[in-house]
Design an enzyme around this catalytic site. Sequence first.
Site, mmCIF file in Angstrom:
data_model
loop_
_atom_site.group_PDB
_atom_site.id
_atom_site.type_symbol
_atom_site.label_atom_id
_atom_site.label_comp_id
_atom_site.label_asym_id
_atom_site.label_seq_id
_atom_site.Cartn_x
_atom_site.Cartn_y
_atom_site.Cartn_z
ATOM 1 N N ASP A 424 0.855 -1.191 0.000
ATOM 2 C CA ASP A 424 0.000 0.000 0.000
ATOM 3 C C ASP A 424 0.890 1.241 0.000
ATOM 4 O O ASP A 424 2.110 1.161 0.140
ATOM 5 C CB ASP A 424 -0.883 -0.047 1.254
ATOM 6 C CG ASP A 424 -2.031 0.948 1.221
ATOM 7 O OD1 ASP A 424 -2.321 1.498 0.136
ATOM 8 O OD2 ASP A 424 -2.647 1.163 2.270
ATOM 9 N N GLU A 427 2.734 5.222 -3.923
ATOM 10 C CA GLU A 427 2.748 6.192 -5.031
ATOM 11 C C GLU A 427 4.084 6.951 -5.163
ATOM 12 O O GLU A 427 4.372 7.366 -6.297
ATOM 13 C CB GLU A 427 1.595 7.198 -4.853
ATOM 14 C CG GLU A 427 0.229 6.615 -5.060
ATOM 15 C CD GLU A 427 -0.203 5.675 -3.932
ATOM 16 O OE1 GLU A 427 -0.925 4.704 -4.214
ATOM 17 O OE2 GLU A 427 0.195 5.912 -2.778
ATOM 18 N N ASP A 561 -9.110 3.069 -1.970
ATOM 19 C CA ASP A 561 -10.003 3.439 -0.871
ATOM 20 C C ASP A 561 -11.319 4.002 -1.401
ATOM 21 O O ASP A 561 -11.536 5.225 -1.426
ATOM 22 C CB ASP A 561 -9.314 4.453 0.033
ATOM 23 C CG ASP A 561 -8.071 3.873 0.683
ATOM 24 O OD1 ASP A 561 -7.937 2.638 0.691
ATOM 25 O OD2 ASP A 561 -7.245 4.649 1.187
#
Length: 873
Positions: A424, A427, A561
């Site tokens: 997770d 980015e 999300d």
Amino acid sequence: MRTVSHILVAVAAFSISGVVAQNYDVSSSAPGYAIKGKVHKTRSGLEIPLELNDGDGVDLYGKTIRDLVVNVDFETADRLHVKIGDKDEKQIPVPDHAYGLERPKTRKPAKKLNYDFKYTENPFGFQVIRKVDKEVIFDTSDYPLVFEDQYLELSTAVPNDANLYGIGEVTAPFRRNNEQNVTTVFARDAGTPFYENIYGAHPYYNEIRKGKAHGVFLLNAHGMDVFFSEGRVTYKVIGGVLEFYFFVPKDGKPNSVLEKYTDLVGKPFMPAMWMLGWHHCRYGFKNISHVNWAVDGYAKANIPLETIWVDIDYMDHMKDFTFDEINFPEESMVALSEKMHANNQRMITMVDPALSNNDSYLPYEHGKEMDVFMKNSDGSEYIGQVWPGFTVFPDWWHPNVTEYWDYWIIDWMKKLDLDGLWIDMNEPASFCLGSCGDGKANTDPPLQWELPEEDQIRIHAEEEAALKARGVSIPGDDRNLLYPNYAINSGGGNLSERTAPMTSLHHGGISHYDYHNLYGHAECSLTRNSLLKYKPDERPFILTRSSFSGSGQYVGHWTGDNHSSWAKLKNSIAEIFNFQMFGIAYSGADVCGFFDNATETLCTRWMEIGAFYPFARNHNTLVASHQEPFLWERTAEASRRALAVRYALLPYYYTLFEEAHRVGTGVWRPLIFAHPEVDAFLDNDVQTLVGTDILLTPVVEENATSVEGQFPEGIWYDWYTYESHVSTSPEEKVTLEAEMEHIPVHIRGGAILPLKTPAYLVKDTYASPYTLLVALDQDGEAEGRLYIDDQHSVQQPATSDITFSYKRGVLRAKGKFDYADAEKVGTIKIVGADDLTTASYNGKKFDLESKDGAIVLEGADIELTCGFTVKFR
């Protein structure tokens, strides 16, 4: 010689998140480029030198580069490569590497091309033409080419109401419209707002024109805006080069385009069979007992559960490779893993890239010694803030990082005997604007969004000032990396918002500005290799949030999300369509939604369609109410019904994943990709084809007890009753009954489906004999395929690849039958035939039974070790 017209259509600017998208006309005065000197033939195509024309309109947003080179490579009959780059090669392209894209080495031009390439001399422009119908599918001729160090612009003409699919990652309808006409490609930590850039970077689109499809891929890892407007697609990119690939299959089928696209970027990875079971996770498990409660709740409700996931809750202060010794002590996590494995179930935990920089944290000390963390422009460690507090970030391009990451990943996998990893925040996400500051090493700093508003404003201003104080460029690079003059329409505004500063450095002095969109992709490749070193013979399981073109060969993806809302339920289907098209076949959305509180009705409907996601998992956040499907009886019943269909279809799903891995087509497919000639399907992004033979028509509206669906021409059989529907007009909408616990599922007439008897676990499901479901078309015929292997190994010593056909009352199995341990065919069901009474196989005669709308042969006991023939009369 052709002249470019500068009469451009004005496109009104509009605002998203307060950032104004600049309109097209700014570049209308650009002088363009002309061919300078001789066009050379190369080993695989052409080399075209360009020089800037004299005139105004230069340095629009950066420094104009005068001398360019266009390389045209006729790589295959279906794929054209056109690269427009600077002659001096100072611009930074996507690296020719696994952490970017490994380009094919073209030795000579392909023959019998499905396309033509034409160009004009002054101003330079080019066309790509589909040969079969002379359709110009990409045409820059009437638009200016702008090539600056921090601003590249190129446009192509398209039909006024073009059917464009792709460019992302973005939460939007599958067919892109002209109302929200700018899509920004820039990886960003954002909770799936509509029409804004989020986690991944995929500058690829598929266009369907006159019933035929082609694909366009801009291989560029810099931030960009892509404008879809009436009659035009425009790219505005803030760095790199213009490296295009065009995919023009002869048959013009969308699925053939995906095959050609994944030939280039990589085929989706082949999952193990267990990965196709049902998964469950909760961010907000309070302790190990809470996790066990969820596992036991599934069992008591008899809702299949294959894999339990543990989010960052298990960590000590949310630090990777640690345990919360109060709520998730190491021995209890080991015990959970042992419990799951003893029950033939699986366990996965999360590992984030951001690592605490506390001196007492061993992964930090180790990484500091090996010098593997990203740097600020002055050479100091870049410090961000993520869940562990102040953090450092591995530099995936550093020569020492492989050894470093292998050590910690393999040690962690061994410690818990894990079945996979979940990545997770890659980015990469960070809660500061740029660097949080030098020398910070607090494990528990406050989260900015939890502070009073005035403090948030103050801190943000301080971070902005600190960001500027470090300078906008890096040594030896005079570009403005923090505030490029062309501001892409990122929903985050500032490019360094909630991520690493664009001036931070990777190994070799490469700025994060140039590699930002590749960070998650590089981590995926590296982590997969680590897992293969841990268990070389086992197919690795990795799920990622951030991705780039080609990530699907390494990992699966969930759409991030999302929210517990009907709009997000509906749009999850389009998002999965996109990732199937991007070459990430193993993809899905958080079932029942991540943020907000799911209602019983919403969760019930979401479980029904989520049960069929290629990657199927229920997951929500710690501040939301519980949404385990066993908490509501109607949701539990809907889950049992839908998952029973999925588990029965596991041989079919597995065969589709093998096809995706080998060919590149998606597991989930929109109707328009199967039937591009049917305009009525252009905007249908709710109904879903699983492969070619299963059609899902989910309810995505609150309180609805029926749903409208469209059917391609032919016979379609209800999964549950085998009642037939004959479609002669795909435009017609048919109302289907869908009470709360029911999702309509239909079988295509003409399909032969290999099925299993659904059980609680994938292993037990697969232990049952095969049932062959033969669904006849209008001609009384059908065909199908079954792929068999050991379901988990990277290298397969023996596989079976079987094709089934039914014609004139004869069922035949042919193909490759090398896998010796395949279960037998126990039952054959024929749907759509009323007059069959007996069957014969291998000298035996069977009486057939009419049962539940099908003609049934039971007790067939047919070995899948060689071909066979069954005759029906």
